[in-house]
Design an enzyme around this catalytic site. Structure first.
Site, PDB file in Angstrom:
ATOM      1  N   LYS A  11      38.816  43.994  27.396  1.00  0.00           N
ATOM      2  CA  LYS A  11      38.041  42.750  27.506  1.00  0.00           C
ATOM      3  C   LYS A  11      38.400  41.965  28.782  1.00  0.00           C
ATOM      4  O   LYS A  11      39.418  42.246  29.429  1.00  0.00           O
ATOM      5  CB  LYS A  11      38.278  41.912  26.249  1.00  0.00           C
ATOM      6  CG  LYS A  11      37.737  42.572  24.973  1.00  0.00           C
ATOM      7  CD  LYS A  11      37.906  41.656  23.756  1.00  0.00           C
ATOM      8  CE  LYS A  11      37.322  42.284  22.502  1.00  0.00           C
ATOM      9  NZ  LYS A  11      37.382  41.341  21.343  1.00  0.00           N
ATOM     10  N   TYR A  51      27.261  42.249  20.134  1.00  0.00           N
ATOM     11  CA  TYR A  51      27.922  41.545  19.028  1.00  0.00           C
ATOM     12  C   TYR A  51      26.926  40.947  18.040  1.00  0.00           C
ATOM     13  O   TYR A  51      27.293  40.048  17.268  1.00  0.00           O
ATOM     14  CB  TYR A  51      28.856  40.468  19.580  1.00  0.00           C
ATOM     15  CG  TYR A  51      30.181  41.019  20.068  1.00  0.00           C
ATOM     16  CD1 TYR A  51      31.118  41.533  19.175  1.00  0.00           C
ATOM     17  CD2 TYR A  51      30.498  41.024  21.424  1.00  0.00           C
ATOM     18  CE1 TYR A  51      32.331  42.043  19.613  1.00  0.00           C
ATOM     19  CE2 TYR A  51      31.724  41.532  21.875  1.00  0.00           C
ATOM     20  CZ  TYR A  51      32.629  42.037  20.954  1.00  0.00           C
ATOM     21  OH  TYR A  51      33.843  42.536  21.378  1.00  0.00           O
ATOM     22  N   ASN A 114      41.283  38.709  23.047  1.00  0.00           N
ATOM     23  CA  ASN A 114      42.301  39.549  22.410  1.00  0.00           C
ATOM     24  C   ASN A 114      42.399  40.959  23.004  1.00  0.00           C
ATOM     25  O   ASN A 114      42.688  41.924  22.309  1.00  0.00           O
ATOM     26  CB  ASN A 114      42.107  39.559  20.888  1.00  0.00           C
ATOM     27  CG  ASN A 114      40.761  40.109  20.475  1.00  0.00           C
ATOM     28  OD1 ASN A 114      39.967  40.511  21.319  1.00  0.00           O
ATOM     29  ND2 ASN A 114      40.507  40.139  19.180  1.00  0.00           N
ATOM     30  N   HIS A 117      38.609  45.788  22.322  1.00  0.00           N
ATOM     31  CA  HIS A 117      37.729  46.005  21.169  1.00  0.00           C
ATOM     32  C   HIS A 117      38.035  47.377  20.590  1.00  0.00           C
ATOM     33  O   HIS A 117      38.383  48.295  21.325  1.00  0.00           O
ATOM     34  CB  HIS A 117      36.253  45.974  21.627  1.00  0.00           C
ATOM     35  CG  HIS A 117      35.298  46.463  20.577  1.00  0.00           C
ATOM     36  ND1 HIS A 117      34.853  45.634  19.574  1.00  0.00           N
ATOM     37  CD2 HIS A 117      34.745  47.687  20.355  1.00  0.00           C
ATOM     38  CE1 HIS A 117      34.045  46.336  18.771  1.00  0.00           C
ATOM     39  NE2 HIS A 117      33.962  47.566  19.228  1.00  0.00           N
ATOM     40  N   GLU A 128      28.015  52.049  19.099  1.00  0.00           N
ATOM     41  CA  GLU A 128      28.599  51.337  20.249  1.00  0.00           C
ATOM     42  C   GLU A 128      28.724  52.256  21.466  1.00  0.00           C
ATOM     43  O   GLU A 128      28.459  51.833  22.602  1.00  0.00           O
ATOM     44  CB  GLU A 128      29.950  50.754  19.847  1.00  0.00           C
ATOM     45  CG  GLU A 128      29.794  49.620  18.833  1.00  0.00           C
ATOM     46  CD  GLU A 128      31.097  49.162  18.204  1.00  0.00           C
ATOM     47  OE1 GLU A 128      31.051  48.250  17.370  1.00  0.00           O
ATOM     48  OE2 GLU A 128      32.169  49.728  18.537  1.00  0.00           O
TER      49      GLU A 128
HETATM   50  N1  UDP Z   1      36.676  36.459  17.288  1.00  0.00           N
HETATM   51  C1  UDP Z   1      36.853  35.112  17.600  1.00  0.00           C
HETATM   52  N2  UDP Z   1      37.248  34.247  16.606  1.00  0.00           N
HETATM   53  C2  UDP Z   1      37.468  34.650  15.318  1.00  0.00           C
HETATM   54  C3  UDP Z   1      37.285  36.013  15.006  1.00  0.00           C
HETATM   55  C4  UDP Z   1      36.888  36.888  16.005  1.00  0.00           C
HETATM   56  O1  UDP Z   1      36.667  34.707  18.742  1.00  0.00           O
HETATM   57  O2  UDP Z   1      37.809  33.813  14.468  1.00  0.00           O
HETATM   58  C5  UDP Z   1      36.252  37.393  18.351  1.00  0.00           C
HETATM   59  C6  UDP Z   1      37.391  38.307  18.802  1.00  0.00           C
HETATM   60  O3  UDP Z   1      37.237  38.551  20.203  1.00  0.00           O
HETATM   61  C7  UDP Z   1      37.113  39.555  17.986  1.00  0.00           C
HETATM   62  C8  UDP Z   1      35.586  39.590  17.988  1.00  0.00           C
HETATM   63  O4  UDP Z   1      35.212  38.237  17.852  1.00  0.00           O
HETATM   64  O5  UDP Z   1      37.711  40.703  18.572  1.00  0.00           O
HETATM   65  C9  UDP Z   1      34.951  40.394  16.883  1.00  0.00           C
HETATM   66  O6  UDP Z   1      35.463  39.939  15.631  1.00  0.00           O
HETATM   67  P1  UDP Z   1      35.920  40.972  14.503  1.00  0.00           P
HETATM   68  O7  UDP Z   1      36.114  40.200  13.247  1.00  0.00           O
HETATM   69  O8  UDP Z   1      34.984  42.138  14.475  1.00  0.00           O
HETATM   70  O9  UDP Z   1      37.376  41.444  15.021  1.00  0.00           O
HETATM   71  P2  UDP Z   1      37.872  42.852  15.590  1.00  0.00           P
HETATM   72  O10 UDP Z   1      37.103  43.924  14.888  1.00  0.00           O
HETATM   73  O11 UDP Z   1      37.628  42.830  17.083  1.00  0.00           O
HETATM   74  O12 UDP Z   1      39.343  42.894  15.267  1.00  0.00           O
HETATM   75 MG    MG Z   2      35.071  44.188  14.692  1.00  0.00          MG
END
Ligand code: UDP
Ligand code: MG
Length: 139
Positions: A11, A51, A114, A117, A128
């Site tokens: 990212k 997304y 974070n 992905h 994806e």
């Molecule tokens: N995200 C965020 N705030 C939150 C949860 C998620 O900004 O409270 C962002 C973060 O970058 C995350 C992405 O949205 O990686 C997708 O969320 P998901 O729940 O799918 O998490 P992941 O699968 O990436 O662990």
């Molecule tokens: Mg996810």
């Protein structure tokens, strides 16, 4: 049976922090092969499409802004049990909750920024991967 392919993005925060190399190295050391890879900047529109599953969540707008704020690296990875093993390697979404030694624990700046992905299912890995790579490009 679990599949052999997953999809990842490094990212914008991790690209900006010059951590592409260390993250790819951890991915290789964990036994993943890189089958396809590209460096690009997503438009707001494409980040929104990628997304779209999150569009009802409160963080959607910020996530789209963030993911289109700078270049990323997108890659298709292969390994036995790829989806689950990669989720283990990257750690929890919130880096403060991620296990020691995981990519997010080491490199993430915040729950939004974070570092990486990782696909959450074989089905989404395929969707994806094809979002970024056409069958002609993936050799
Ligand atoms: N995200 C965020 N705030 C939150 C949860 C998620 O900004 O409270 C962002 C973060 O970058 C995350 C992405 O949205 O990686 C997708 O969320 P998901 O729940 O799918 O998490 P992941 O699968 O990436 O662990
Ligand atoms: Mg996810």
């Amino acid at each position: 049976m679990s599949g052999t392919i997953t999809f990842t993005m490094i990212k914008p925060d991790a690209v900006e922090a010059n951590n592409i190399g260390p993250i790819l190295s951890m991915i290789n050391k964990a036994g993943f092969r890189i089958n396809a890879m590209k460096y690009l900047k997503l438009s707001r529109e494409d980040a929104g499409k990628f997304y779209a599953v999150h569009k009802e969540r409160p963080f959607y707008g910020e996530l789209v802004d963030y993911m289109s704020s700078g270049p990323i690296v997108a890659a298709v990875l292969s390994k036995e049990n790829a989806v689950a093993d990669f989720r283990k390697l990257i750690g929890a979404t919130d880096p403060t909750k991620a296990d020691e030694g995981t990519i997010r624990k080491l490199f993430a700046k915040s729950i939004a920024a974070n570092a990486v992905h990782g696909s959450d299912s074989d089905e989404n890995a395929a969707i994806e991967a094809s979002f970024f790579f056409s069958s002609l490009e993936r050799n």
